[in-house]
Design an enzyme around this catalytic site. Sequence first.
Site: not given
Ligand SMILES: Cc1ncc(COP(=O)(O)O)c(C=O)c1O
Length: 407
Positions: A71, A157, A201, A205, A230, A233, A263
């Site tokens: 990522n 997520h 999101e 993701s 969120d 990505h 990411k």
């Molecule tokens: C959509 C989404 N939100 C949050 C996270 C979590 O982020 P982090 O890896 O910084 O804990 C991820 C990562 O895996 C993600 O894909």
Amino acid sequence: MTGRERHRLSGVAQIFPGENRLSDESLNRFVTEKLADLEKRDLRRTLRATGRAHGASVRRGQHELVSFACNDYLNLSQHPEVIAASCAATRALGAGAGASRYVTGNHALYAPLEQSLASLKGTEDAIVFGSGYLANIGVIPALVGPQDLIVMDEHCHSCLFAGAKLAGSRIIEFAHNDAAAAEDLLARHRAQHRFSLVLTEGVFSMDGDRAPLAELLASARRHDAWLMSDDAHGLGVVGEGRGSGTVAGQPLDIPLQMGTLSKAVGTYGGYLCASRAVAELIRNRARSLIYTTGLPPGVIAAATKALEIIATDKALVARPLAAARHFAAIRGMPEPQSPIVPILLGTPTRALDASAALEERGFLVVAIRPPTVPEGTARLRCAFSSAHSQDDIEGLAGALSKVLASL
Ligand SMILES: Cc1ncc(COP(=O)(O)O)c(C=O)c1O
């Protein structure tokens, strides 16, 4: 002698022969059966040591593979200026923060990073967490509770669901990216609750598609609900680098913009961009911010440098999406909306077999299986980055055609 007396005498808990065996047995039985079940359904996960080599290449054991699994969309974790910033901060301030931000862990590098985030997202303020996961499980319960309603996309997520469950609110999911369904849920249920949060999101993701943020924001406003997106990505790769909250060059006024530094930013940490008042409340109420150690100075300095590059290098920011679009055009797929291109295969076995066959041909593309994605939608997830060459992209497209034909 009772257990408690023995403990008091020795000062430490001791296990005497024959004691506690029952709980050991039930624990062992539980984990063995659980693992066997996961194995049988091709859902057991294995951690494999994978080192970054150069560009988009990684090393696994003796093999070097072109990775489409990372990522780090802009390859900024490998950028000389980002590494130099990290090393300089580590030399100056040490390898770790030493304590929570509220004790001594709030080193001076946090403020410039939070200012950069707020400026990139066009919000008054930003607050940095230890990770994106910690941001979601901290922000959501700080804003809503058991009297409240959370309306969320079914493909959100895992950490958005974790935050929602921690809040104890009523949770209703809407069909993926169906803004009309979200509107309908708000129309039917919002009035019975004190507050309401809409969660999505910005860039999904595992699907790579973008949420209808403008429509969700309008629905949320109509029903006095708060939209939280969120953008894990999206930052650095869509919206001219500003993320999914920027549509056709214009920032949407999303009140709660969460994301991660792990990411496209290439380092580690999470954030919430919001108004000054919201950020101040989160600073006071988010447990996963208050009761955890601050990020190491080197991580913060690297993230600040990476954001500077994202804000200024438009050509770099455009590359991952261009790479994904080139790949999709070769395969005759619809034009991707982000650097993430899923190849749906259905069963975990098919996804694992395809991933293994690609690995034999020199490509790392991970198999994504339930519960990360819904049952029946196991897939390969191809993540494109600025480090991929034309040869890498065309090589993957060719190898994939052969692998899919042989499944
Ligand atoms: C959509 C989404 N939100 C949050 C996270 C979590 O982020 P982090 O890896 O910084 O804990 C991820 C990562 O895996 C993600 O894909």
